[in-house]
Write an enzyme that holds these catalytic residues in place. Structure first.
Site, PDB file in Angstrom:
ATOM      1  N   GLN A  50       1.212  47.161  46.575  1.00  0.00           N
ATOM      2  CA  GLN A  50       0.676  48.317  45.841  1.00  0.00           C
ATOM      3  C   GLN A  50      -0.538  47.910  45.015  1.00  0.00           C
ATOM      4  OE1 GLN A  50       1.791  51.745  45.568  1.00  0.00           O
ATOM      5  NE2 GLN A  50      -0.211  51.849  44.617  1.00  0.00           N
TER       6      GLN A  50
ATOM      7  N   ARG B 157      12.122  45.652  50.706  1.00  0.00           N
ATOM      8  CA  ARG B 157      12.114  46.435  49.465  1.00  0.00           C
ATOM      9  C   ARG B 157      13.539  46.467  48.939  1.00  0.00           C
ATOM     10  NH1 ARG B 157       9.834  52.270  47.621  1.00  0.00           N
ATOM     11  NH2 ARG B 157       7.949  51.024  47.750  1.00  0.00           N
TER      12      ARG B 157
ATOM     13  N   HIS C 230       5.446  44.564  42.788  1.00  0.00           N
ATOM     14  CA  HIS C 230       5.109  45.439  43.923  1.00  0.00           C
ATOM     15  C   HIS C 230       3.690  45.033  44.361  1.00  0.00           C
ATOM     16  CE1 HIS C 230       5.192  48.617  46.681  1.00  0.00           C
ATOM     17  NE2 HIS C 230       5.177  49.675  45.896  1.00  0.00           N
TER      18      HIS C 230
ATOM     19  N   ARG D 275      -2.939  52.074  50.781  1.00  0.00           N
ATOM     20  CA  ARG D 275      -1.724  51.285  51.016  1.00  0.00           C
ATOM     21  C   ARG D 275      -1.685  50.815  52.470  1.00  0.00           C
ATOM     22  NH1 ARG D 275       2.777  51.775  48.360  1.00  0.00           N
ATOM     23  NH2 ARG D 275       3.079  49.686  49.216  1.00  0.00           N
TER      24      ARG D 275
ATOM     25  N   CYS E  21       0.691  54.925  41.381  1.00  0.00           N
ATOM     26  CA  CYS E  21       1.214  54.400  42.648  1.00  0.00           C
ATOM     27  C   CYS E  21       1.900  55.474  43.470  1.00  0.00           C
ATOM     28  CB  CYS E  21       2.177  53.247  42.379  1.00  0.00           C
ATOM     29  SG  CYS E  21       3.517  53.692  41.237  1.00  0.00           S
TER      30      CYS E  21
ATOM     31  N   ASP F 143       2.778  55.183  35.848  1.00  0.00           N
ATOM     32  CA  ASP F 143       3.864  55.144  36.833  1.00  0.00           C
ATOM     33  C   ASP F 143       5.027  55.935  36.232  1.00  0.00           C
ATOM     34  OD1 ASP F 143       5.614  54.469  38.893  1.00  0.00           O
ATOM     35  OD2 ASP F 143       5.928  52.404  38.213  1.00  0.00           O
TER      36      ASP F 143
HETATM   37  N1   CP Z   1       3.961  53.631  45.877  1.00  0.00           N
HETATM   38  C1   CP Z   1       5.030  53.408  46.650  1.00  0.00           C
HETATM   39  O1   CP Z   1       5.499  52.277  46.839  1.00  0.00           O
HETATM   40  O2   CP Z   1       5.540  54.534  47.232  1.00  0.00           O
HETATM   41  P1   CP Z   1       6.894  54.607  48.040  1.00  0.00           P
HETATM   42  O3   CP Z   1       8.016  54.370  47.060  1.00  0.00           O
HETATM   43  O4   CP Z   1       6.918  55.999  48.614  1.00  0.00           O
HETATM   44  O5   CP Z   1       6.890  53.552  49.107  1.00  0.00           O
HETATM   45  N1  NVA Z   2       8.215  51.588  39.263  1.00  0.00           N
HETATM   46  C1  NVA Z   2       8.547  52.422  40.394  1.00  0.00           C
HETATM   47  C2  NVA Z   2       7.534  52.246  41.481  1.00  0.00           C
HETATM   48  C3  NVA Z   2       7.723  53.125  42.687  1.00  0.00           C
HETATM   49  C4  NVA Z   2       6.686  52.888  43.741  1.00  0.00           C
HETATM   50  C5  NVA Z   2       9.951  52.082  40.871  1.00  0.00           C
HETATM   51  O1  NVA Z   2      10.279  50.897  40.940  1.00  0.00           O
HETATM   52  O2  NVA Z   2      10.693  52.992  41.176  1.00  0.00           O
END
Ligand code: CP
Ligand code: NVA
Length: 308
Positions: A135, A105, A132, A289, A261, A220
């Protein structure tokens, strides 16, 4: 029989519809069997690389691997060299010698791609600036649990239409024949060239359309991780796009589900009434998830067969 052994998941762009359906089917089997004691990850190690914070993604990977006898190792950029004192390529080469798989990530999609190219083990994109994908798999699984067959359903994404979630959903919905409507201000929509790359589908794509008739409304955060300086501008642009009861009513249906999400900024992109209301499926989506991530690892580590 599908053979996904050794394959990475960096984006859904290079996965075919039937392969994605096979992963959803395996995810649903993993969920149905969640109380069975299995040890499918015995002897397996997975490196979890995080440049950004996470609750769901980290916990899904850690619990999925750990509860079945494997060993997840959490590594933040405070702990390891990743492009700082050692190149991403060299880090990848080393991790590939020690781990069976890597989750990443972080900020750049190109880092996930380099890790996959140089490690020689499956790499899972746990969120980048562009995508992502794990997700999005949980999202469509949640829709399938609710509605059955996905083809012909309509998902309406409301909010920042260029972010990693919107882009992943565009790709995955297109591949699965789910119609997609994007309700986003003009400044926050993918451009024509991007849309052409992301939407490889004969399903219906509406940009700037209404939520009328939608099976699922998805939103989101207005400010993704790393974009904090844009908060005031985003608030101005996206306030008319808040998902509240007024907007939900505009679908003209009472069985439209609400997806997010998470994490959510309550009072910004969604109201308490909607996220806590009867049409919200966000907690099922969060649970999914874990099942989808487990299924992706089982398939790509060659630990579960997927029959056609
Ligand atoms: N939806 C999601 O990716 O959550 P986190 O940022 O908590 O991993
Ligand atoms: N769009 C958001 C998603 C978090 C799961 C971000 O990148 O912060």
């Amino acid at each position: 029989m599908y053979d996904f052994k050794g394959r990475s998941l960096l984006t859904w762009l290079d996965w075919k519809e039937d392969e994605i359906r096979a992963l959803i089917a395996l995810s649903r089997r993993v969920k149905a069997e969640k109380h069975e004691q299995k040890q499918r990850f015995k002897g397996i190690t997975v490196a979890l690389l995080f440049e950004k914070r996470s609750t769901r993604t980290r916990c899904a990977f850690e619990t999925a691997v750990g509860e079945e006898g494997g060993h997840p190792v959490f590594l933040s950029t405070d702990d390891i060299q990743l492009g700082a004192k050692e190149s991403v390529e060299d880090t990848a080469r080393v991790l590939g010698r020690m781990f069976n798989a890597i989750q990443f990530r972080g900020f750049k999609q190109s880092t996930a791609e380099s890790l996959a190219r140089y490690s020689g083990v499956p790499v899972y994109n746990g969120l980048t600036d562009q995508f992502h994908p794990t997700q999005a798999l949980a999202d469509v699984m949640t829709m399938e649990e609710e509605f059955g067959e996905l083809k012909g359903r309509t998902l309406c994404f409301v909010g920042d239409g260029r972010n990693n979630i919107a882009r992943s959903l565009l790709v995955l919905c297109g591949k699965l024949g789910i119609n997609f409507t994007l309700c986003a201000p003009k400044e926050l929509r993918p451009n024509e060239a991007e849309l052409k790359k992301l939407w490889q589908s004969s399903a219906s794509l509406k940009i700037g359309g209404s939520v009328e008739g939608a099976d699922a409304i998805y939103t989101d955060v207005w400010v993704s991780m790393g974009e904090e300086a844009l908060r005031e501008e985003r608030r101005r642009m996206l306030s008319p796009f808040q998902v509240n009861n007024g907007l939900l009513t505009k679908t003209g249906r009472d069985d439209t589900i609400f997806l997010h999400c998470l994490p959510a900024v309550r009072g910004e992109e969604v109201t308490d009434q909607v996220i806590d209301g009867p049409q919200s499926r966000v907690w099922d989506e969060a649970e999914n998830r874990k099942h989808t991530i487990k299924a992706i690892m089982l398939a790509t580590l060659g630990l579960e067969q997927i029959k056609v």
